[in-house]
Scaffold this active site. Structure first.
Site, PDB file in Angstrom:
ATOM      1  N   VAL A 134       0.860  -1.174   0.000  1.00 41.33           N
ATOM      2  CA  VAL A 134       0.000   0.000   0.000  1.00 41.33           C
ATOM      3  C   VAL A 134       0.899   1.228   0.000  1.00 41.33           C
ATOM      4  CG1 VAL A 134      -1.864   1.223   1.179  1.00 41.33           C
ATOM      5  CG2 VAL A 134      -1.705  -1.274   1.355  1.00 41.33           C
ATOM      6  N   CYS A 135       0.649   2.150  -0.922  1.00 47.35           N
ATOM      7  CA  CYS A 135       1.368   3.429  -0.938  1.00 47.35           C
ATOM      8  C   CYS A 135       2.878   3.185  -1.048  1.00 47.35           C
ATOM      9  CB  CYS A 135       0.981   4.219   0.322  1.00 47.35           C
ATOM     10  SG  CYS A 135       1.439   5.960   0.345  1.00 47.35           S
ATOM     11  N   THR A 136       3.665   3.820  -0.178  1.00 45.54           N
ATOM     12  CA  THR A 136       5.122   3.688  -0.254  1.00 45.54           C
ATOM     13  C   THR A 136       5.630   2.357   0.272  1.00 45.54           C
ATOM     14  OG1 THR A 136       5.246   4.937   1.819  1.00 45.54           O
ATOM     15  CG2 THR A 136       5.629   6.150  -0.223  1.00 45.54           C
ATOM     16  N   THR A 192       2.838   3.300  -6.832  1.00 49.52           N
ATOM     17  CA  THR A 192       2.937   3.796  -5.470  1.00 49.52           C
ATOM     18  C   THR A 192       2.274   5.167  -5.430  1.00 49.52           C
ATOM     19  OG1 THR A 192       4.454   4.209  -3.609  1.00 49.52           O
ATOM     20  CG2 THR A 192       5.209   4.891  -5.797  1.00 49.52           C
TER      21      THR A 192
END
Length: 309
Positions: free
Chosen positions: A122-124, A142
């Site tokens: 998730v995300c970074t 990302t």
């Protein structure tokens, strides 16, 4: 096939979320809520008697740790104690740089990646997987602010505008709330479209979110710049805006316009709505803002009027 056959006891799908100090709390709780709500939804609708998913948060150490918001989460155990999972997710957040410098964590993730049926970030969290070498030759995304950094690490596999990606058993999502979109896609893979749609409705989400993540970087930046220009042009006088827009849309007075906005029924608002949509903005009557110290006109109408006049 009888109903009893459909309700035979099955082991819940084990979802493990890897977190760490200064993690983004929504990266952790958002996707886990999708899976947890799915379990309850299927029970409530007679699809399963037992829970479909079991969710767990792990971290470098068992116990409480602070997220980037200051709210503390509790890891049930250290990631070192986990030897298997059905879905392994890695969260992102401000602490991702320290996490990807943790050689022990990276070695564990590399081992687990070879064991789990499904891996995701998730995300970074994608940058943590990249630091393990797990994204080489794969499609990934990302948070939009870190796409260039991800590109430097894995090359041309970066999907610039994706809300989430799937490459075989590997999923990656864009920033923060996009992790919930990714979790819905995993839910659809596991239990089909009808279940995923039902859970999306319960969570007031799109099952398939329209548009890519560039809308959140480029378009929001444009809105901020337009807001600043607008304040300069009107001298901070919202009543002046109200009077000007009333004339433009052929209302007799500010109060008549305010009543129309409150009800969202007056046909004269169609002009503002159609132009707003043509400009890629939401329909103005859906963004009413009421305040005792300012005009009840929505900010979208303000921006629209001064952009097209």
């Amino acid at each position: 096939m009888t109903a009893n056959t459909l309700l035979i006891k099955r082991r819940p799908h084990h979802v493990v979320m890897v977190a760490y100090p200064d993690v983004q709390i929504l990266d952790v709780t958002g996707p886990l809520e999708v899976f947890s709500r799915a379990s309850r939804w299927m029970q409530e609708h007679g699809i399963r008697r037992e829970l479909a998913y079991r969710v767990e948060v792990v971290a470098p150490r068992a116990g409480a740790f602070s997220t980037s918001s200051g709210v503390r989460l509790v890891a049930e155990r250290s990631y070192r104690e986990v030897a298997r999972a059905d879905t392994l997710l890695v969260a992102g957040g401000r602490g991702h740089s320290a996490a990807r410098g943790n050689a022990e964590l990276l070695a564990w993730l590399t081992r687990m990646a070879a064991r789990v049926p499904r891996l995701g970030s998730v995300c970074t969290g994608a940058l943590i997987l990249a630091a393990c070498g797990l994204l080489q030759g794969r499609r990934a995304t990302t948070h939009w602010a870190y796409l260039q950094e991800l590109h430097q690490r894995i090359g041309n596999g970066v999907c610039q505008d994706a809300i989430y990606t799937r490459d075989g058993n590997l999923y990656t999502s864009a920033g923060v709330t996009a992790g919930m979109d990714m979790a819905l896609a995993m839910l659809e893979e596991d239990h089909g479209n009808a279940v995923a749609l039902g859970v999306a409705r319960e969570l007031v989400m799109f099952l398939k979110r329209p548009g890519g993540q560039s809308q959140f970087s480029d378009h929001l930046a444009a809105q901020f710049s337009e807001d600043a220009g607008l304040r300069h042009r009107v001298g901070g006088d919202p009543r002046g805006l109200s009077r000007a827009l009333s004339r433009r849309l052929r209302f007799r007075s500010d109060s008549e316009l305010s009543c129309a906005l409150a009800g969202a029924l007056d046909p004269r608002l169609a002009e503002a709505d159609s132009v707003a949509l043509a400009c890629g903005r939401p329909a103005c009557v859906d963004e009413r803002v009421h305040s005792s110290t300012s005009s009840p006109l929505p900010g979208t109408i303000f921006l629209l009027f001064f952009k097209i006049r």
